[in-house]
Design an enzyme around this catalytic site. Structure first.
Site, PDB file in Angstrom:
ATOM      1  CG  HIS A  43     -36.532  16.691  10.942  1.00  0.00           C
ATOM      2  ND1 HIS A  43     -37.460  15.671  11.100  1.00  0.00           N
ATOM      3  CD2 HIS A  43     -35.324  16.160  11.289  1.00  0.00           C
ATOM      4  CE1 HIS A  43     -36.843  14.583  11.522  1.00  0.00           C
ATOM      5  NE2 HIS A  43     -35.550  14.847  11.648  1.00  0.00           N
ATOM      6  CG  HIS A 130     -31.126  12.550   4.882  1.00  0.00           C
ATOM      7  ND1 HIS A 130     -29.977  12.518   5.650  1.00  0.00           N
ATOM      8  CD2 HIS A 130     -32.049  11.823   5.558  1.00  0.00           C
ATOM      9  CE1 HIS A 130     -30.194  11.796   6.721  1.00  0.00           C
ATOM     10  NE2 HIS A 130     -31.449  11.366   6.712  1.00  0.00           N
TER      11      HIS A 130
END
Length: 198
Positions: A43, A130
């Site tokens: 995620h 990220h």
């Protein structure tokens, strides 16, 4: 319970990343020293709310539902690897950073208003989008060679269409064997009605 807001990559992107990382890490020494994230847990964190009381849970969900309704779907693409020193290996963005950063800022702002107290919900920290691939554990492992090997990873772009509320187990708690670490508690369509989550 520990809560955070996130964007999840679709299955085709997860499959592409898994194949690319497997191919790259087979050729590199010491990759097996890392704690690789389960692809089911991949995620991009927007806001970390930390331990959240039941009293704050409802208001937080209402604010996230309103945020999702006010945000139009947008394109996003992951590209190339990076690292936080020799502690965390991650994939960065190739497209969609302004839109993701705006969504993250709004998701962070939703926390204090709902009564959460997570450090990222109230701190003015720089947003570094990220997707975490692995964390170092045990003996120090230089991550630069792995980041270099994954520099050309570019899974297919997708349109972000949902805002997701995830929960994590308490610190020091391991997930059940064979289970994902994170659980989606609710999600809301971007640009949709600010109604009950699905």
């Amino acid at each position: 319970m520990i809560l955070f807001a996130a964007v999840l990559p679709p299955p085709v992107v997860v499959t592409d990343i898994a194949a690319a990382t497997a191919a790259a890490t087979e050729r590199l020494p010491r990759a097996d020293r890392l704690r690789w994230s389960d692809p089911r847990d991949w995620h991009l964190t927007l806001a970390y709310y930390g331990p959240t009381s039941p009293e704050a849970d409802g208001p937080l969900r209402q604010r996230l539902a309103a945020l999702a309704a006010a945000t139009e779907p947008f394109p996003l693409a992951l590209r190339g690897a990076g690292r936080f020193a020799d502690r965390v290996l991650w994939l960065g963005l190739g497209a969609g950073e302004p839109e993701l950063a705006a969504l993250a800022a709004a998701a962070r702002a939703a926390g204090p208003g709902a009564g959460t107290s997570g450090p990222e919900a109230v701190a003015d920290r720089r947003f570094v989008p990220h997707l975490t691939l692995a964390r170092a554990g045990g003996p120090p492992t230089p991550l630069a060679p792995l980041a270099d090997a994954l520099a050309d990873v570019a899974p297919p772009p997708w349109r972000v269409r949902r805002l997701v509320l995830l929960t994590a187990p308490p610190p020091g708690t391991a997930p059940q064997p064979g289970a994902a670490r994170y659980t989606a508690l609710a999600s809301w369509p971007l640009g949709g009605p600010a109604t009950a989550p699905s």
